[in-house]
Write an enzyme that holds these catalytic residues in place. Structure first.
Site, PDB file in Angstrom:
ATOM      1  N   ALA A  36       0.827  -1.213   0.000  1.00  0.00           N
ATOM      2  CA  ALA A  36       0.000   0.000   0.000  1.00  0.00           C
ATOM      3  C   ALA A  36       0.860   1.261   0.000  1.00  0.00           C
ATOM      4  CB  ALA A  36      -0.925  -0.023   1.219  1.00  0.00           C
ATOM      5  N   ASP A  62      10.151  -6.318  -3.909  1.00  0.00           N
ATOM      6  CA  ASP A  62       9.081  -6.932  -3.100  1.00  0.00           C
ATOM      7  C   ASP A  62       8.956  -8.369  -3.579  1.00  0.00           C
ATOM      8  OD1 ASP A  62       6.526  -7.755  -1.977  1.00  0.00           O
ATOM      9  OD2 ASP A  62       6.195  -5.627  -1.557  1.00  0.00           O
ATOM     10  N   ARG A  73      -6.625  -1.376  -1.828  1.00  0.00           N
ATOM     11  CA  ARG A  73      -5.770  -0.355  -1.206  1.00  0.00           C
ATOM     12  C   ARG A  73      -4.426  -0.151  -1.917  1.00  0.00           C
ATOM     13  NH1 ARG A  73      -6.101  -4.969   1.632  1.00  0.00           N
ATOM     14  NH2 ARG A  73      -4.181  -6.036   2.244  1.00  0.00           N
ATOM     15  N   LYS A  86       4.410  -7.940  -7.357  1.00  0.00           N
ATOM     16  CA  LYS A  86       4.041  -6.561  -7.027  1.00  0.00           C
ATOM     17  C   LYS A  86       5.059  -5.560  -7.559  1.00  0.00           C
ATOM     18  CE  LYS A  86       1.356  -7.335  -2.804  1.00  0.00           C
ATOM     19  NZ  LYS A  86       1.243  -7.052  -1.353  1.00  0.00           N
ATOM     20  N   ASP A 134       6.335  -4.190   6.223  1.00  0.00           N
ATOM     21  CA  ASP A 134       5.271  -4.547   7.158  1.00  0.00           C
ATOM     22  C   ASP A 134       5.803  -5.315   8.368  1.00  0.00           C
ATOM     23  OD1 ASP A 134       5.982  -6.910   5.999  1.00  0.00           O
ATOM     24  OD2 ASP A 134       3.987  -7.444   5.259  1.00  0.00           O
ATOM     25  N   ASN A 135       7.126  -5.305   8.573  1.00  0.00           N
ATOM     26  CA  ASN A 135       7.665  -5.995   9.755  1.00  0.00           C
ATOM     27  C   ASN A 135       8.904  -5.281  10.275  1.00  0.00           C
ATOM     28  OD1 ASN A 135      10.274  -7.702   8.852  1.00  0.00           O
ATOM     29  ND2 ASN A 135       8.798  -7.649   7.170  1.00  0.00           N
ATOM     30  N   CYS A 190      -0.031 -21.340  29.936  1.00  0.00           N
ATOM     31  CA  CYS A 190      -1.081 -22.160  30.553  1.00  0.00           C
ATOM     32  C   CYS A 190      -2.470 -21.754  30.038  1.00  0.00           C
ATOM     33  CB  CYS A 190      -1.019 -22.079  32.074  1.00  0.00           C
ATOM     34  SG  CYS A 190      -1.370 -20.454  32.732  1.00  0.00           S
TER      35      CYS A 190
END
Length: 625
Positions: A36, A62, A73, A86, A134-135, A190
């Site tokens: 985007a 990319d 988007r 992309k 994005d990371n 847990c």
């Protein structure tokens, strides 16, 4: 600076002048990401003329392909572009907007593994980097690259209606990795294992099950088959080694399928174990009327009392509009078959025929099973194992030798939220777990968003963020009439839902003080001691620091390799003193340098020749080619 002649950049020339427009045209930028933000940024650059001059160039990378969900988007893509890369598609669309744009598209991720493509000679020619990632991991990697090559970095990100921009300029601002956000709060073990109370808990549990049975088990088997001494490789994992070899025994011997029918039977037994037997065992340990030492009900508050499920092939879930029982069997059987290289199938009649003949063993809860009731007990359970070596050796000795299975290997499956078969398993598995604990279920679409931690990108947020980044790009490009100062730069923080927007001045880099050649030097993370004398010998290198910086080198290292130290073997030191620096490193690492590598990073421990005091200096950037 009057506008002269017809030009698509006349508006910019009217504001900034011809000189600055020429610099914009000749920018050589690396855009990392074509999602985007990447699409919007590339559109802006094409219209601004970035990389459109004779010396200008835009590189974009990319590794992802276009999916249908991207079209809402990522506006450079259309229906006919689905499944295309992309980066390539974005580059072609930008070229249509401005045919003068010089652009090269790559389909590689930025990482240590791709430094043969994005290496010294690549970054050496750039004027800046823009991240549209994005990371955080990839951002931190690019941050280190920009630090090393002293390149400005324009960073931005969005999260729904929220957005942020950060401008990083060599020597003026701190780098991206200088400050970190606190880590996300994780779900207690847990809670995931025994006491979920939200669909997020069951989805994370289903993800963990997927990783365990379709990826980790396969990787463990492959490691065993490749290792010359597998027992030795397990030495560093005392707490988990027995469970690891048991999973290898199950995956490679006891439960190894030879046909798809075996995979269906295994899936049916897996259903019984996870959604019936384990629940019955939990209720045996903690009955519905259990009370704590203080007299309070054990199953209260966030602890939901579970119920076991009975398998029903025709069972339907109205909330999720799914057949969770059937979907779980189909997805599990096919994923397991894929792991073993067996051809799968999805026709319902086949599954009905096989499942009606499956005999599921009866289950009786055991008294000696320990289940952690809270996080403290879970930690004790992990660390409280005895000596596992004997049991581990016994299991390993019973396994077939790797030489007996030459050529055999499993295919580990990496979870991908965009693969429907993966999401069918995770959704069905999560929903069945949710039914155990009376938690509302979710359909595949919603589960995909939660499991992938997806917050949909909003076009207006993306447009605002990229606009703010481009304003900072104008400042970095600058003009000869004004020197760039930190107070001219701005980081942005926005939330369109409030609405809220604030701009702040970037933080200057942290300085470290040292005395070099009798003078005080305050250096930052952007600094290094550059040695551009070619591939000189170690003796010449040490002498260079004596004459140039008045420093005595007491230790020199590259990565994990010590190249020189005052306490090393005298004969070895004398031998290395005559060798070129690159030859010393290759003789230790037994690896040749990539053809495109120009620099070697080295760390030094040095002392002042006059005072004999240790001098803290930045890393050395040694150009050997």
């Amino acid at each position: 600076f009057a506008v002269t002649g017809p030009s698509r950049y006349d508006s910019q020339v009217a504001v900034f002048g011809k000189e600055m427009q020429k610099v914009l045209l000749d920018q050589r930028l690396f855009l990392v990401g074509a999602g985007a933000i990447g699409c919007e940024m590339l559109k802006n650059w094409a219209l601004m003329g970035v990389g459109c001059g004779e010396e200008g160039h835009v590189h974009i990378t990319d590794m992802d392909r276009i999916e249908k969900s991207n079209l809402s988007r990522q506006f450079l893509f259309r229906n006919n572009h689905i499944n295309h890369f992309k980066s390539t598609t974005a580059a072609e669309a930008a070229n249509e907007m401005n045919p003068d744009l010089n652009i090269t598209a790559y389909q590689e991720k930025v990482s240590v593994e791709t430094e043969d493509i994005f290496g010294d000679n690549f970054y050496d020619k750039l004027t800046g980097v823009c991240t549209a990632l994005d990371n955080v991991e990839a951002r931190l990697y690019m941050d280190q690259r920009c630090l090393f090559y002293r390149l400005p970095m324009l960073e931005s990100g969005t999260l729904g209606t929220k957005g942020n921009t950060q401008v990083v300029v060599p020597h003026l601002t701190e780098n991206y990795g200088a400050t970190r956000d606190p880590p996300e709060k994780s779900i207690p073990v847990c809670t995931l294992k025994n006491f979920p109370n939200q669909i997020q808990h069951t989805l994370q549990w289903a993800r963990d099950v997927f990783e365990g049975i379709f990826k980790q088990n396969a990787e463990d088997v492959n490691s065993y088959l490749k290792a010359t001494d597998y027992a030795q490789s397990l030495a560093g994992q005392q707490n988990t080694k027995v469970e690891t070899v048991k999973s290898i025994q199950r995956t490679l011997v006891d439960e190894r399928p030879v046909s798809f029918e075996d995979c269906v039977v295994w899936a049916r037994n897996k259903f019984e174990a996870e959604f019936s037997n384990n629940i019955l065992q939990l209720l045996h340990n903690f009955p519905e009327d259990q009370v704590t030492s203080s007299g309070a009900k054990f199953w209260s508050g966030s602890k939901r009392c579970p119920i076991s499920l009975s398998f029903d092939l025709d069972s339907t879930c109205e909330d999720a509009a799914m057949r969770n029982h059937f979907d779980f069997i189909v997805a599990t059987a096919n994923l397991r078959a894929s792991m073993y290289g067996i051809k799968g199938r999805t026709d319902e009649d086949y599954f009905r025929k096989i499942l009606q003949d499956v005999i599921v063993p009866d289950f009786n809860p055991s008294d000696g099973v320990k289940i952690a009731a809270n996080e403290e007990e879970a930690k004790e359970e992990q660390g409280g194992m005895g000596n596992p070596d004997d049991e581990c050796d016994e299991i390993l000795n019973s396994l077939p030798k790797p030489s007996e299975l030459a050529g055999f290997k499993l295919d580990p499956i990496d979870f991908d939220k965009d693969v429907d078969e993966h999401m069918l398993f995770v959704t069905a598995c999560s929903n069945l777990r949710a039914l155990n604990y009376s938690i509302p279920t979710e359909d595949t679409h919603r589960s995909r968003a939660i499991a992938g931690k997806i917050i949909p990108a909003i076009a207006t947020t993306t447009a605002l963020v990229t606009g703010l980044v481009c304003l900072e790009l104008y400042k970095i490009v600058g003009t000869a009439r004004k020197e760039l100062a930190v107070d001219a730069l701005k980081n942005g923080f926005i939330n369109l839902a409030v609405p809220f927007i604030t701009m702040s001045e970037p933080t200057p880099p942290t300085k470290t003080k040292c005395i070099l050649k009798g003078k005080e030097w305050n250096w930052t993370a952007w600094d290094s001691l550059d040695v551009n004398l070619g591939d000189i010998t170690l003796a010449q290198f040490v002498e260079h620091f004596k004459t140039e910086y008045n420093l005595d080198v007491s230790m020199l290292s590259q990565g994990v390799s010590i190249l020189y130290s005052f306490f090393a073997n005298r004969k070895k030191v004398e031998e290395r003193m005559k060798m070129p620096m690159s030859k010393i490193i290759t003789s230790i690492t037994k690896k040749e340098f990539p053809a495109n590598q120009l620099f070697i990073v080295m760390e030094l421990i040095t002392n002042d020749l006059d005072t004999d005091e240790e001098v803290e200096i930045p890393y050395v950037k040694f150009r050997f080619r």
